[in-house]
Enzyme design. Sequence first.
Site: not given
Length: 199
Positions: A88-91, A129, A157, A159
């Site tokens: 995941c690019e956010h976390h 995703q 996920h 996250c």
Amino acid sequence: MSFYKNFEEYNLEAADEVKDNYSKIIKGVGEDIEREGLVKTPERAAKAMLFLTQGYEQDPVQILKAAMFKEDYDDMVIIKDIELYSLCEHHMLPFFGKAHVAYIPNGHIVGLSKIPRIVDVFARRLQVQERLTHDILECLNDTLKPQGVAVVIEASHMCMMMRGVQKQNSVTTTSGFRGQFEKQETRNEFLKLISSSLS
């Protein structure tokens, strides 16, 4: 940029830079970077990160073009339950699950192993995703120029599971359809086939 990349070959300059950054992170959380169990952790973590993001160094279009063959077959081709692992690019935490991919040839078929490879190329990047689904869909559609393409991804996920809302049993499903799969009858046939066990 190569078709394939040896999993144990790394850009040494990039590896050293990532290693130094991991050392700073470990120190930043209050750990002793000289402790026996952590001495080699920055190097291991750097290699793991480069492995998990090796998709940036691979060309999905060339992978497909290298295994396209003229063929009159014009019915649905489905490869389902393709395992995928991404970050995941956010976390920068993992998400993992399965991809189901189908296409209807239009004069050319592609080697079956290339479709899972394309899934891996796009999954081995910092992703969400929704974009992963779109990347696979558009790459197949633009390169193979088939009568239609369908992609469904089901993933869990980390996250959402190990932090934040901490929901352990949630699964996210995304889908994309082009060409003949935009017709309800064809789409329903695809969804029925990926949901059933034929063995």
